[in-house]
Write a protein that holds these residues in place. Structure first.
Motif, PDB file in Angstrom:
ATOM      1  N   ASP A  61       0.794  -0.917   0.143  1.00 27.14           N
ATOM      2  CA  ASP A  61      -0.191   0.530   0.054  1.00 27.14           C
ATOM      3  C   ASP A  61       1.017   1.624  -0.167  1.00 27.14           C
ATOM      4  O   ASP A  61       0.625   2.331  -0.648  1.00 27.14           O
ATOM      5  N   SER A  62       2.041   0.952   0.844  1.00 30.87           N
ATOM      6  CA  SER A  62       2.619   2.041   0.869  1.00 30.87           C
ATOM      7  C   SER A  62       3.389   2.759  -0.224  1.00 30.87           C
ATOM      8  O   SER A  62       3.662   3.966  -0.716  1.00 30.87           O
ATOM      9  N   VAL A  63       3.290   2.074  -2.090  1.00 32.41           N
ATOM     10  CA  VAL A  63       4.303   2.296  -2.665  1.00 32.41           C
ATOM     11  C   VAL A  63       3.450   2.231  -3.949  1.00 32.41           C
ATOM     12  O   VAL A  63       3.039   2.589  -4.887  1.00 32.41           O
ATOM     13  N   LEU A  64       1.915   1.470  -3.795  1.00 29.93           N
ATOM     14  CA  LEU A  64       0.664   1.958  -4.486  1.00 29.93           C
ATOM     15  C   LEU A  64       0.556   3.309  -5.852  1.00 29.93           C
ATOM     16  O   LEU A  64       0.166   4.213  -4.622  1.00 29.93           O
ATOM     17  N   GLY A  65       1.060   3.578  -6.550  1.00 27.69           N
ATOM     18  CA  GLY A  65       0.622   4.971  -7.111  1.00 27.69           C
ATOM     19  C   GLY A  65       1.645   4.962  -7.648  1.00 27.69           C
ATOM     20  O   GLY A  65       2.035   5.939  -8.105  1.00 27.69           O
ATOM     21  N   ARG A  66       2.889   4.566  -6.708  1.00 29.11           N
ATOM     22  CA  ARG A  66       4.767   5.541  -7.072  1.00 29.11           C
ATOM     23  C   ARG A  66       5.513   4.902  -7.399  1.00 29.11           C
ATOM     24  O   ARG A  66       6.103   5.259  -8.350  1.00 29.11           O
ATOM     25  N   PHE A  67       5.632   3.690  -7.189  1.00 27.97           N
ATOM     26  CA  PHE A  67       6.044   2.658  -7.850  1.00 27.97           C
ATOM     27  C   PHE A  67       5.837   1.196  -8.625  1.00 27.97           C
ATOM     28  O   PHE A  67       3.835   1.164  -9.176  1.00 27.97           O
ATOM     29  N   THR A  68       6.650   1.502 -10.203  1.00 34.20           N
ATOM     30  CA  THR A  68       5.831   0.697 -11.543  1.00 34.20           C
ATOM     31  C   THR A  68       6.756  -1.112 -11.354  1.00 34.20           C
ATOM     32  O   THR A  68       7.917  -0.627 -11.240  1.00 34.20           O
ATOM     33  N   ILE A  69       6.381  -2.565 -11.060  1.00 34.34           N
ATOM     34  CA  ILE A  69       7.307  -3.040 -11.068  1.00 34.34           C
ATOM     35  C   ILE A  69       6.888  -3.994 -12.975  1.00 34.34           C
ATOM     36  O   ILE A  69       5.559  -4.092 -13.161  1.00 34.34           O
ATOM     37  N   SER A  70       7.925  -4.413 -13.086  1.00 29.72           N
ATOM     38  CA  SER A  70       7.695  -4.525 -14.503  1.00 29.72           C
ATOM     39  C   SER A  70       9.471  -5.885 -15.592  1.00 29.72           C
ATOM     40  O   SER A  70       9.955  -6.162 -14.186  1.00 29.72           O
ATOM     41  N   ARG A  71       8.638  -6.528 -15.730  1.00 31.76           N
ATOM     42  CA  ARG A  71      10.051  -7.287 -16.032  1.00 31.76           C
ATOM     43  C   ARG A  71      10.055  -7.636 -17.571  1.00 31.76           C
ATOM     44  O   ARG A  71       9.560  -7.440 -18.471  1.00 31.76           O
ATOM     45  N   ASP A  72      11.206  -8.036 -18.560  1.00 30.28           N
ATOM     46  CA  ASP A  72      11.525  -8.661 -19.178  1.00 30.28           C
ATOM     47  C   ASP A  72      12.296 -10.105 -19.391  1.00 30.28           C
ATOM     48  O   ASP A  72      13.337 -10.259 -19.126  1.00 30.28           O
ATOM     49  N   ASN A  73      11.358 -10.656 -19.517  1.00 26.36           N
ATOM     50  CA  ASN A  73      11.427 -12.326 -19.832  1.00 26.36           C
ATOM     51  C   ASN A  73      12.323 -12.791 -20.534  1.00 26.36           C
ATOM     52  O   ASN A  73      13.106 -13.416 -20.526  1.00 26.36           O
ATOM     53  N   ALA A  74      12.496 -12.614 -21.947  1.00 26.90           N
ATOM     54  CA  ALA A  74      13.256 -12.156 -22.244  1.00 26.90           C
ATOM     55  C   ALA A  74      14.832 -12.186 -22.350  1.00 26.90           C
ATOM     56  O   ALA A  74      16.059 -13.204 -22.307  1.00 26.90           O
ATOM     57  N   LYS A  75      15.217 -10.867 -21.087  1.00 24.67           N
ATOM     58  CA  LYS A  75      16.292 -11.127 -20.957  1.00 24.67           C
ATOM     59  C   LYS A  75      16.754 -11.514 -18.837  1.00 24.67           C
ATOM     60  O   LYS A  75      17.646 -11.594 -18.509  1.00 24.67           O
ATOM     61  N   ASN A  76      15.368 -12.189 -18.517  1.00 29.41           N
ATOM     62  CA  ASN A  76      15.381 -12.787 -17.100  1.00 29.41           C
ATOM     63  C   ASN A  76      15.640 -11.998 -16.343  1.00 29.41           C
ATOM     64  O   ASN A  76      16.532 -12.094 -15.531  1.00 29.41           O
ATOM     65  N   THR A  77      14.859 -10.870 -16.295  1.00 27.09           N
ATOM     66  CA  THR A  77      15.315  -8.961 -15.361  1.00 27.09           C
ATOM     67  C   THR A  77      13.651  -8.437 -15.248  1.00 27.09           C
ATOM     68  O   THR A  77      13.360  -8.558 -16.215  1.00 27.09           O
ATOM     69  N   VAL A  78      14.380  -7.879 -13.991  1.00 31.44           N
ATOM     70  CA  VAL A  78      12.748  -7.513 -13.187  1.00 31.44           C
ATOM     71  C   VAL A  78      13.171  -5.875 -13.002  1.00 31.44           C
ATOM     72  O   VAL A  78      14.189  -6.104 -12.862  1.00 31.44           O
ATOM     73  N   PHE A  79      12.597  -5.215 -13.408  1.00 30.58           N
ATOM     74  CA  PHE A  79      12.019  -3.831 -12.932  1.00 30.58           C
ATOM     75  C   PHE A  79      11.597  -2.808 -11.846  1.00 30.58           C
ATOM     76  O   PHE A  79      11.025  -3.731 -11.615  1.00 30.58           O
ATOM     77  N   LEU A  80      12.213  -1.833 -11.172  1.00 25.78           N
ATOM     78  CA  LEU A  80      11.229  -1.278 -10.184  1.00 25.78           C
ATOM     79  C   LEU A  80      11.632  -0.059 -10.884  1.00 25.78           C
ATOM     80  O   LEU A  80      12.360   0.438 -10.156  1.00 25.78           O
ATOM     81  N   GLN A  81      10.802   0.398 -10.905  1.00 28.41           N
ATOM     82  CA  GLN A  81      10.788   2.213 -11.324  1.00 28.41           C
ATOM     83  C   GLN A  81       9.830   3.081 -10.078  1.00 28.41           C
ATOM     84  O   GLN A  81       8.299   2.446  -9.679  1.00 28.41           O
ATOM     85  N   MET A  82      10.797   3.374  -9.680  1.00 24.77           N
ATOM     86  CA  MET A  82       9.965   4.377  -8.387  1.00 24.77           C
ATOM     87  C   MET A  82       9.777   5.824  -8.704  1.00 24.77           C
ATOM     88  O   MET A  82      10.912   6.246  -8.884  1.00 24.77           O
ATOM     89  N   ASN A  83       9.014   6.681  -8.969  1.00 26.34           N
ATOM     90  CA  ASN A  83       9.057   8.161  -8.877  1.00 26.34           C
ATOM     91  C   ASN A  83       8.038   8.182  -7.142  1.00 26.34           C
ATOM     92  O   ASN A  83       8.011   7.618  -6.662  1.00 26.34           O
ATOM     93  N   SER A  84       8.231   9.579  -7.293  1.00 27.47           N
ATOM     94  CA  SER A  84       8.083  10.219  -6.063  1.00 27.47           C
ATOM     95  C   SER A  84       8.626  10.057  -5.174  1.00 27.47           C
ATOM     96  O   SER A  84       7.376   9.449  -4.105  1.00 27.47           O
TER      97      SER A  84
END
Length: 115
Positions: A61-84
């Motif tokens: 709840d503390s990061v909802l709306g500010r952080f976005t998790i995503s992944r690139d399955n071809a590269k076995n990589t996960v990302f965390l975009q942190m805003n605000s």
């Protein structure tokens, strides 16, 4: 065995943004980010699971709306975009991968939010 290597931490001012990356040594369907601030327990930030062609994301709840998790399955990589970003987001951020019933962790990357 699974190796997880994080990158992208650093120092940022309040309201700024950072993007964390975590490269896994193999394909893992369930991955996520956790964080641990000084004197506090490690807590979940966000997770992402792959079911076929669909990704399922879950956020604290503390990061909802500010952080976005995503992944690139071809590269076995996960990302965390942190805003605000806020000072209370300051912590060591750990990548997590759950594989064959075991939890694997990265070495952690420091995120400091301060003016």
């Amino acid at each position: 065995q699974v190796q997880l290597v994080e990158s992208g931490g650093g120092l940022v001012q309040p309201g700024g943004s950072l993007r964390l990356s975590c490269a896994a040594s193999r394909s893992i369907s369930s991955m996520g980010w956790y964080r641990q601030a000084p004197g506090k327990q490690r807590e979940l930030v966000a997770t992402i699971s792959t079911g076929g062609t669909i990704n399922y994301a879950h956020y604290a709840d503390s990061v909802l709306g500010r952080f976005t998790i995503s992944r690139d399955n071809a590269k076995n990589t996960v990302f965390l975009q942190m805003n605000s970003l806020k000072p209370e987001d300051t912590a060591v951020y750990y990548c997590n991968g759950r594989y064959s019933g075991y939890d694997y962790w990265g070495q952690g990357t420091q995120v400091t939010v301060s003016s």
